[in-house]
Motif scaffolding. Structure first.
Motif, PDB file in Angstrom:
ATOM      1  N   LEU A   1       0.851  -1.189   0.000  1.00 18.55           N
ATOM      2  CA  LEU A   1       0.000   0.000   0.000  1.00 18.55           C
ATOM      3  C   LEU A   1       0.885   1.236   0.000  1.00 18.55           C
ATOM      4  N   GLY A   2       0.659   2.157  -0.923  1.00 17.26           N
ATOM      5  CA  GLY A   2       1.395   3.409  -0.954  1.00 17.26           C
ATOM      6  C   GLY A   2       0.450   4.587  -0.853  1.00 17.26           C
ATOM      7  N   VAL A   3       0.906   5.652  -0.191  1.00 16.27           N
ATOM      8  CA  VAL A   3       0.071   6.833  -0.005  1.00 16.27           C
ATOM      9  C   VAL A   3       0.719   8.099  -0.562  1.00 16.27           C
ATOM     10  N   GLY A   4       1.896   7.955  -1.181  1.00 18.13           N
ATOM     11  CA  GLY A   4       2.551   9.116  -1.770  1.00 18.13           C
ATOM     12  C   GLY A   4       3.821   9.502  -1.047  1.00 18.13           C
ATOM     13  N   GLY A   5       4.630  10.302  -1.721  1.00 20.97           N
ATOM     14  CA  GLY A   5       5.925  10.694  -1.195  1.00 20.97           C
ATOM     15  C   GLY A   5       7.037  10.003  -1.972  1.00 20.97           C
TER      16      GLY A   5
ATOM     17  N   ALA B   1      -6.376  16.378  -4.256  1.00 21.66           N
ATOM     18  CA  ALA B   1      -7.183  16.411  -5.469  1.00 21.66           C
ATOM     19  C   ALA B   1      -6.314  16.311  -6.712  1.00 21.66           C
ATOM     20  N   ARG B   2      -5.071  16.755  -6.617  1.00 22.64           N
ATOM     21  CA  ARG B   2      -4.124  16.623  -7.726  1.00 22.64           C
ATOM     22  C   ARG B   2      -3.086  15.583  -7.326  1.00 22.64           C
ATOM     23  N   ALA B   3      -3.084  14.467  -8.023  1.00 19.76           N
ATOM     24  CA  ALA B   3      -2.240  13.339  -7.622  1.00 19.76           C
ATOM     25  C   ALA B   3      -0.760  13.660  -7.776  1.00 19.76           C
ATOM     26  N   GLY B   4       0.037  13.125  -6.859  1.00 20.65           N
ATOM     27  CA  GLY B   4       1.479  13.270  -6.934  1.00 20.65           C
ATOM     28  C   GLY B   4       2.075  12.284  -7.929  1.00 20.65           C
TER      29      GLY B   4
ATOM     30  N   GLY C   1     -11.597  13.962  -9.210  1.00 23.74           N
ATOM     31  CA  GLY C   1     -10.764  14.712 -10.137  1.00 23.74           C
ATOM     32  C   GLY C   1      -9.285  14.406 -10.099  1.00 23.74           C
ATOM     33  N   THR C   2      -8.868  13.333  -9.429  1.00 22.24           N
ATOM     34  CA  THR C   2      -7.436  13.022  -9.391  1.00 22.24           C
ATOM     35  C   THR C   2      -6.937  12.516 -10.740  1.00 22.24           C
ATOM     36  N   SER C   3      -7.834  12.004 -11.561  1.00 24.32           N
ATOM     37  CA  SER C   3      -7.529  11.423 -12.870  1.00 24.32           C
ATOM     38  C   SER C   3      -6.714  10.138 -12.776  1.00 24.32           C
ATOM     39  N   LEU C   4      -6.595   9.565 -11.579  1.00 22.24           N
ATOM     40  CA  LEU C   4      -5.919   8.277 -11.454  1.00 22.24           C
ATOM     41  C   LEU C   4      -6.835   7.180 -11.992  1.00 22.24           C
ATOM     42  N   PRO C   5      -6.308   6.257 -12.794  1.00 23.12           N
ATOM     43  CA  PRO C   5      -7.164   5.225 -13.393  1.00 23.12           C
ATOM     44  C   PRO C   5      -7.810   4.341 -12.334  1.00 23.12           C
ATOM     45  N   GLY C   6      -9.118   4.154 -12.468  1.00 25.07           N
ATOM     46  CA  GLY C   6      -9.845   3.262 -11.573  1.00 25.07           C
ATOM     47  C   GLY C   6     -10.027   3.769 -10.165  1.00 25.07           C
TER      48      GLY C   6
END
Length: 374
Positions: free
Chosen positions: A101-105, A129-132, A151-156
């Motif tokens: 599991l990843g949450v960013g960074g 709202a804007r994905a890293g 609105g993140t536009s991440l697939p799925g």
């Protein structure tokens, strides 16, 4: 190796990444207490404190930021990145991880790539709202993607809300109101304004509140000013600013009490703050950070559109704005009540549980009976 669920969680750098990661880990252990969680972060970052405090093992790999200009560091980048992927893979192998599991960074990209090489299922939670960049990479191969905002536009991506720890997710603002006002230093009567720029503070917000303080207190407004660490507001003589009905502190541990006590809250629109305001049902004036990639404005969009908050640009958050907008709101209980109800419609309290179930379902886990292992 026993039948315990084995998950590696990755993320760090800011509390906005670390707290959701820990909340999801907590939710996994809530269902299966023997779940083996290993967190991956970078040396010297905030996760080196927060993760062990939460009771989880932390392993670290070196941070590999992208150099901003041509330099020797840029030439070293491929080797450093490969080394980070290799280190991440070693952790996955040693823990016999079943999922990531990843949450960013920064830390997430090497972990995602190491997991992909091993054909492990990858799960991503995006708080903003804007994905890293890291989560954009991970989402390409993810078995499941959760997002706090649309609105993140991440697939799925599934809109699950923000995984939360502590009491905010389960708080009852009205039930807490009386005790929270007392705890935050407010009297029972009179409108209460809470102002915060987050743990690091917001100099522009602080200066506007200080400049408009006489106007606010003259109108009977009580103010709790959370200035941020090291950002005490001083008067003309260099002493901490004081006024009747005004209290300043650098930090508040129990933000659930601040949300419950406030008739109105002024804040930056960080992802965690926006989601907590929605869950609490607290009306707010949001002042997005004027630098960066504009994500704070996007974070606020759904809450503002629902009528639970108003948004003002940092440059326009002035004493005139206090007079024209903030003070009239504080003197209009009906509008504040409507804003609070609208905010509440945007709150999602089960994001951590939804993410945990997404992981468990993909791995074919069944819900254990009476808290025993599956």
């Amino acid at each position: 190796m026993n039948d315990a669920l084995r998950v590696v969680v990755a993320g760090g750098g800011t509390a906005g990444h670390i707290n959701p990661m820990i909340a999801i880990a907590d939710a996994l252990r809530q269902v299966e207490p023997d779940t083996q969680i290993t967190a991956v972060g970078t040396p010297g970052a905030l996760e080196t404190t927060l993760v062990p405090e939460a009771g989880y093992e932390l392993r670290t790999i070196n941070k590999v930021p992208m150099p901003r200009r041509p330099s020797l560091d840029l030439l070293k980048l491929p080797f450093r990145f490969w080394s980070a992927i290799k280190a991440a893979g070693k952790i996955l192998d040693q823990t016999q991880a079943q999922a990531v599991l990843g949450v960013g960074g920064y830390v997430c990209t090497p972990v995602y790539l190491a997991a992909k090489k091993r054909k492990l299922p990858i799960f991503v939670h995006e708080a903003n709202a804007r994905a890293g960049l890291a989560n954009k990479v991970g989402a390409r191969w993810a078995a499941g993607v959760g997002a706090a905002f649309s609105g993140t536009s991440l697939p799925g991506a599934q809109i699950v809300g923000m995984p939360m720890r502590g009491f905010v997710a389960t708080m009852d603002r009205q039930a807490l109101r009386e005790s929270a006002r007392a705890a935050m230093g407010f009297s029972a009567e009179g409108p209460a304004l809470v102002v915060t720029g987050g743990s690091s503070g917001a100099a522009s917000i602080n200066s506007t509140i200080a400049a408009g303080l006489d106007m606010l207190t003259a109108a009977g407004v009580q103010v709790l000013h959370i200035t941020g660490r090291g950002k005490t507001i001083a008067d003309a003589h260099g002493n901490p600013l004081t006024a009747e009905g005004y209290r300043q502190v650098e930090y508040v541990d129990s933000m659930d009490q601040a949300y419950a006590a406030a008739d109105l809250l002024v804040a930056r629109s960080g992802a965690g703050t926006v989601c907590e305001l929605a869950v609490a049902g607290t009306p707010s004036v949001l002042v997005p950070l004027p630098i960066g990639n504009g994500e704070q404005r996007l974070n606020a969009a759904d809450l503002v559109a629902a009528g639970g908050a108003v948004l003002v640009e940092d440059s326009k958050f002035t004493t005139q704005y206090l007079a024209d907008t903030v003070l009239p709101l504080l003197q209009d209980p009906a509008t504040l009540a409507a804003m609070g109800a609208a905010a509440k419609t945007q709150g999602k309290t089960d994001a951590a549980e939804v993410m945990a179930e997404m992981i468990r379902r993909t791995l074919g886990r069944t819900t254990p009976q009476h808290g025993t292992g599956s």
